[in-house]
Structure formats: C-alpha cells, structure tokens
Write a protein that holds these residues in place. Structure first.
Motif, PDB file in Angstrom:
ATOM      1  N   ALA A   1      22.814 -35.720  47.755  1.00  0.00           N
ATOM      2  CA  ALA A   1      22.524 -34.771  48.829  1.00  0.00           C
ATOM      3  C   ALA A   1      23.296 -33.471  48.623  1.00  0.00           C
ATOM      4  CB  ALA A   1      22.863 -35.387  50.191  1.00  0.00           C
ATOM      5  N   GLU A   2      24.531 -33.588  48.168  1.00  0.00           N
ATOM      6  CA  GLU A   2      25.328 -32.390  47.908  1.00  0.00           C
ATOM      7  C   GLU A   2      24.817 -31.658  46.667  1.00  0.00           C
ATOM      8  OE1 GLU A   2      28.464 -29.798  49.068  1.00  0.00           O
ATOM      9  OE2 GLU A   2      27.256 -31.346  50.046  1.00  0.00           O
ATOM     10  N   ILE A   3      24.387 -32.412  45.664  1.00  0.00           N
ATOM     11  CA  ILE A   3      23.801 -31.790  44.468  1.00  0.00           C
ATOM     12  C   ILE A   3      22.524 -31.040  44.837  1.00  0.00           C
ATOM     13  CG2 ILE A   3      22.630 -32.289  42.291  1.00  0.00           C
ATOM     14  CD1 ILE A   3      24.625 -34.603  41.914  1.00  0.00           C
ATOM     15  N   PHE A   4      21.671 -31.676  45.649  1.00  0.00           N
ATOM     16  CA  PHE A   4      20.422 -31.038  46.064  1.00  0.00           C
ATOM     17  C   PHE A   4      20.689 -29.814  46.939  1.00  0.00           C
ATOM     18  CE2 PHE A   4      18.092 -35.387  45.776  1.00  0.00           C
ATOM     19  CZ  PHE A   4      18.056 -35.257  44.399  1.00  0.00           C
ATOM     20  N   ARG A   5      21.704 -29.891  47.802  1.00  0.00           N
ATOM     21  CA  ARG A   5      22.033 -28.754  48.657  1.00  0.00           C
ATOM     22  C   ARG A   5      22.405 -27.544  47.801  1.00  0.00           C
ATOM     23  NH1 ARG A   5      26.124 -25.950  50.267  1.00  0.00           N
ATOM     24  NH2 ARG A   5      27.550 -27.194  49.001  1.00  0.00           N
TER      25      ARG A   5
ATOM     26  N   ALA B   1      16.036 -36.454  52.208  1.00  0.00           N
ATOM     27  CA  ALA B   1      15.976 -36.407  53.672  1.00  0.00           C
ATOM     28  C   ALA B   1      17.275 -35.848  54.240  1.00  0.00           C
ATOM     29  CB  ALA B   1      15.704 -37.806  54.234  1.00  0.00           C
ATOM     30  N   LEU B   2      18.409 -36.288  53.717  1.00  0.00           N
ATOM     31  CA  LEU B   2      19.697 -35.782  54.185  1.00  0.00           C
ATOM     32  C   LEU B   2      19.827 -34.283  53.942  1.00  0.00           C
ATOM     33  CD1 LEU B   2      22.122 -38.595  52.900  1.00  0.00           C
ATOM     34  CD2 LEU B   2      21.237 -38.280  55.220  1.00  0.00           C
ATOM     35  N   THR B   3      19.330 -33.825  52.805  1.00  0.00           N
ATOM     36  CA  THR B   3      19.404 -32.399  52.471  1.00  0.00           C
ATOM     37  C   THR B   3      18.627 -31.561  53.467  1.00  0.00           C
ATOM     38  OG1 THR B   3      19.632 -32.938  50.118  1.00  0.00           O
ATOM     39  CG2 THR B   3      18.972 -30.693  50.673  1.00  0.00           C
ATOM     40  N   LEU B   4      17.434 -32.008  53.802  1.00  0.00           N
ATOM     41  CA  LEU B   4      16.613 -31.268  54.763  1.00  0.00           C
ATOM     42  C   LEU B   4      17.237 -31.288  56.153  1.00  0.00           C
ATOM     43  CD1 LEU B   4      13.005 -32.347  53.675  1.00  0.00           C
ATOM     44  CD2 LEU B   4      14.262 -30.259  53.090  1.00  0.00           C
TER      45      LEU B   4
ATOM     46  N   LYS C   1      22.286 -27.877  62.845  1.00  0.00           N
ATOM     47  CA  LYS C   1      22.766 -28.435  64.104  1.00  0.00           C
ATOM     48  C   LYS C   1      21.845 -29.567  64.536  1.00  0.00           C
ATOM     49  CE  LYS C   1      20.199 -25.007  66.821  1.00  0.00           C
ATOM     50  NZ  LYS C   1      20.277 -23.973  67.874  1.00  0.00           N
ATOM     51  N   GLY C   2      22.267 -30.276  65.576  1.00  0.00           N
ATOM     52  CA  GLY C   2      21.442 -31.364  66.099  1.00  0.00           C
ATOM     53  C   GLY C   2      21.900 -32.727  65.589  1.00  0.00           C
ATOM     54  N   PRO C   3      21.344 -33.806  66.148  1.00  0.00           N
ATOM     55  CA  PRO C   3      21.723 -35.172  65.761  1.00  0.00           C
ATOM     56  C   PRO C   3      21.461 -35.470  64.287  1.00  0.00           C
ATOM     57  CG  PRO C   3      20.469 -35.179  67.816  1.00  0.00           C
ATOM     58  CD  PRO C   3      20.375 -33.798  67.266  1.00  0.00           C
ATOM     59  N   GLY C   4      20.322 -34.965  63.783  1.00  0.00           N
ATOM     60  CA  GLY C   4      20.002 -35.194  62.382  1.00  0.00           C
ATOM     61  C   GLY C   4      21.026 -34.561  61.461  1.00  0.00           C
ATOM     62  N   TYR C   5      21.430 -33.352  61.785  1.00  0.00           N
ATOM     63  CA  TYR C   5      22.446 -32.654  60.985  1.00  0.00           C
ATOM     64  C   TYR C   5      23.771 -33.409  61.021  1.00  0.00           C
ATOM     65  CZ  TYR C   5      26.034 -29.215  59.854  1.00  0.00           C
ATOM     66  OH  TYR C   5      27.115 -28.567  59.319  1.00  0.00           O
ATOM     67  N   THR C   6      24.141 -33.894  62.206  1.00  0.00           N
ATOM     68  CA  THR C   6      25.399 -34.637  62.350  1.00  0.00           C
ATOM     69  C   THR C   6      25.365 -35.923  61.547  1.00  0.00           C
ATOM     70  OG1 THR C   6      25.708 -33.727  64.579  1.00  0.00           O
ATOM     71  CG2 THR C   6      26.958 -35.706  64.008  1.00  0.00           C
ATOM     72  N   LEU C   7      24.241 -36.651  61.627  1.00  0.00           N
ATOM     73  CA  LEU C   7      24.098 -37.891  60.874  1.00  0.00           C
ATOM     74  C   LEU C   7      24.190 -37.636  59.379  1.00  0.00           C
ATOM     75  CD1 LEU C   7      23.356 -40.905  60.554  1.00  0.00           C
ATOM     76  CD2 LEU C   7      20.934 -40.212  60.676  1.00  0.00           C
ATOM     77  N   ALA C   8      23.464 -36.639  58.897  1.00  0.00           N
ATOM     78  CA  ALA C   8      23.441 -36.343  57.467  1.00  0.00           C
ATOM     79  C   ALA C   8      24.816 -35.906  56.965  1.00  0.00           C
ATOM     80  CB  ALA C   8      22.404 -35.259  57.173  1.00  0.00           C
ATOM     81  N   THR C   9      25.480 -35.052  57.733  1.00  0.00           N
ATOM     82  CA  THR C   9      26.807 -34.578  57.335  1.00  0.00           C
ATOM     83  C   THR C   9      27.813 -35.715  57.305  1.00  0.00           C
ATOM     84  OG1 THR C   9      26.348 -32.389  58.280  1.00  0.00           O
ATOM     85  CG2 THR C   9      28.659 -32.960  57.884  1.00  0.00           C
TER      86      THR C   9
ATOM     87  N   PHE D   1      23.856 -46.005  49.013  1.00  0.00           N
ATOM     88  CA  PHE D   1      24.590 -45.198  49.988  1.00  0.00           C
ATOM     89  C   PHE D   1      25.451 -44.159  49.277  1.00  0.00           C
ATOM     90  CE2 PHE D   1      28.508 -44.395  52.338  1.00  0.00           C
ATOM     91  CZ  PHE D   1      28.031 -43.995  53.582  1.00  0.00           C
ATOM     92  N   ASN D   2      26.171 -44.593  48.257  1.00  0.00           N
ATOM     93  CA  ASN D   2      27.029 -43.697  47.501  1.00  0.00           C
ATOM     94  C   ASN D   2      26.224 -42.637  46.766  1.00  0.00           C
ATOM     95  OD1 ASN D   2      28.674 -43.147  44.742  1.00  0.00           O
ATOM     96  ND2 ASN D   2      30.099 -43.576  46.418  1.00  0.00           N
ATOM     97  N   ASN D   3      25.158 -43.060  46.104  1.00  0.00           N
ATOM     98  CA  ASN D   3      24.303 -42.113  45.378  1.00  0.00           C
ATOM     99  C   ASN D   3      23.724 -41.066  46.309  1.00  0.00           C
ATOM    100  OD1 ASN D   3      24.675 -43.309  42.879  1.00  0.00           O
ATOM    101  ND2 ASN D   3      22.854 -44.597  43.036  1.00  0.00           N
ATOM    102  N   ALA D   4      23.255 -41.505  47.472  1.00  0.00           N
ATOM    103  CA  ALA D   4      22.625 -40.579  48.416  1.00  0.00           C
ATOM    104  C   ALA D   4      23.594 -39.488  48.845  1.00  0.00           C
ATOM    105  CB  ALA D   4      22.104 -41.339  49.636  1.00  0.00           C
ATOM    106  N   GLY D   5      24.856 -39.862  49.088  1.00  0.00           N
ATOM    107  CA  GLY D   5      25.841 -38.876  49.508  1.00  0.00           C
ATOM    108  C   GLY D   5      26.100 -37.823  48.449  1.00  0.00           C
ATOM    109  N   TYR D   6      26.267 -38.259  47.212  1.00  0.00           N
ATOM    110  CA  TYR D   6      26.520 -37.317  46.130  1.00  0.00           C
ATOM    111  C   TYR D   6      25.280 -36.494  45.788  1.00  0.00           C
ATOM    112  CZ  TYR D   6      31.203 -39.001  45.039  1.00  0.00           C
ATOM    113  OH  TYR D   6      32.541 -39.297  45.098  1.00  0.00           O
TER     114      TYR D   6
END
Length: 220
Positions: free
Chosen positions: A107-111, A42-45, A51-59, A100-105
């Motif tokens: 998300a960058e791997i998926f990106r 979800a964070l990757t998408l 841009k937008g709130p979703g992008y800010t939250l994910a970043t 939380f930690n896994n999701a952050g890492y």
C-alpha cells in the motif's frame, strides 16, 4: 575444516521433503502476494480520501503492518486469535499473516507510485465517460504497475524469505521441513546449507524472471 566431517547422504535422503517444503514456500508466497496486492490497492484508494472511517482503517493497517515485527503478526493471528476462539491451520494462519504484512508494505509502495502519476490522468479518463473504478483499472493502475514494478518484486522476494516464519507455528515450508529433517540426524550445517542454497536459487529465479518479464512487457 576444524575436524568436521560432512555427511551429505542424509541430506539427499531427505531431499524430497525439502523440495516439498520449497513448493509450499512458493505457493504461500504467490498466494500472499495476490491477496496482498488486492488489499493494498483498496487501502491505497482509501488513504487517498484523506479522511473518514476508510482512511482511518487503511492508515491503521499500514502503520501496524510496517511498524511491528512480522513474527508478532504471525503470533497474533495464530495464537492471539486462537485465544478468542478463531482457530486457523498453520498454513492459513501464515497465509493471513503474510498477506497482512504484504498489503501494508505494498500500500505504501502504491501510494508513492500514484504520486508519480499526474492526477489529470484520472480526470481525463472520467471526462471520457469512464466511471472512477474503470478509470483506475484501465488508465491509472496499468501506469502504476510500471512505476512500482521493481519495488513490487523486492516485496515478492521479502515475502519469500518471511515465509520461513511459518516454522514457529509448525508449518512444513522449506525452513520447517529443514528443521524437521535435521532434528532426526542432528546434521544442522548440511541441512541448512542446502536450504539456504534453495532459498538463494528461488530468489534469483524470481529476480531473473522479473527482469525478463519487464523487458518483454514494458520494453518489447
């Protein structure tokens, strides 16, 4: 060696507790990876929007997860949120922190993995009548997981080792169970040597299982 006398019998007496701690470690690792994977997708998408709130939250999520110590994240969820009236058990707090930690890492791997997949794949799927969600789940994501498979396995191993932080909030995973067992006998070297061997075996089983799965699924 150096006049030290080993007393392994004390370790064998406590071995069932260490095995139970290892079981908790494995379940915590697997659950946190499942949750982390779903959140990371979800964070990757959201980050692909640009841009937008979703992008800010994910970043923000990715930046905080990747640039603060995992120990800090455990403390914030267990003690920090507790100060705000949100109280979690040691197991749930560790699960949330690890996820939380896994999701952050991840998300960058998926990106990075998505950048290796031509955007035309998604466009072509959409042109065939698939919704954007279906195009990702049936066309893009299967290719993505092949690209990021081994970095994903590395994160799985990292989550296994990071689960040892549960000891600081009273969780009886493998490290916590080892600490509790050795505190009764003060045979620190023996207990933690056995625990280290158990972590090594679990890590190598994950690595070997991952290679076998990759060969069967992607090479077979």
């Amino acid at each position: 060696m150096f006049g030290y006398t080993f007393y392994w019998s004390m370790v064998w007496d406590k071995l069932p507790e260490l095995v139970e701690g290892a079981r908790t470690t494995l379940t915590l690792t697997v659950l946190s990876m499942i949750i982390g994977t779903l959140v990371a997708l979800a964070l990757t998408l959201l980050r692909r929007q640009g841009k937008g709130p979703g992008y800010t939250l994910a970043t923000t999520w990715v930046e905080v997860a990747r640039n603060t110590p995992a120990l800090f994240q455990v403390y914030m969820i267990y003690f920090g949120l507790g100060a705000l009236g949100l109280h979690f058990s040691s197991y749930l707090a560790m699960l949330l922190a690890l996820s939380f930690n896994n999701a952050g890492y991840l998300a960058e791997i998926f990106r990075g993995g998505l950048q290796a997949i031509p955007k035309q794949q998604h466009t072509a799927a959409r042109s065939l009548g698939l919704s954007s969600f279906a195009a990702y789940t049936h066309v893009v994501f299967p290719q993505l997981f092949r690209v990021v498979y081994f970095p994903y396995v590395n994160q799985l191993n990292w989550a296994l080792l990071n689960s040892s932080l549960g000891m600081i909030i009273g969780l009886r995973e493998l490290t916590g169970a080892t600490q509790a067992a050795q505190s009764e006998s003060f045979r620190t070297f023996e207990f933690f040597l056995v625990a280290a061997a158990m972590y090594y075996v679990m890590s190598k089983l994950i690595e070997g299982g991952a290679r076998f799965t990759f060969w069967r699924v992607f090479k077979g």
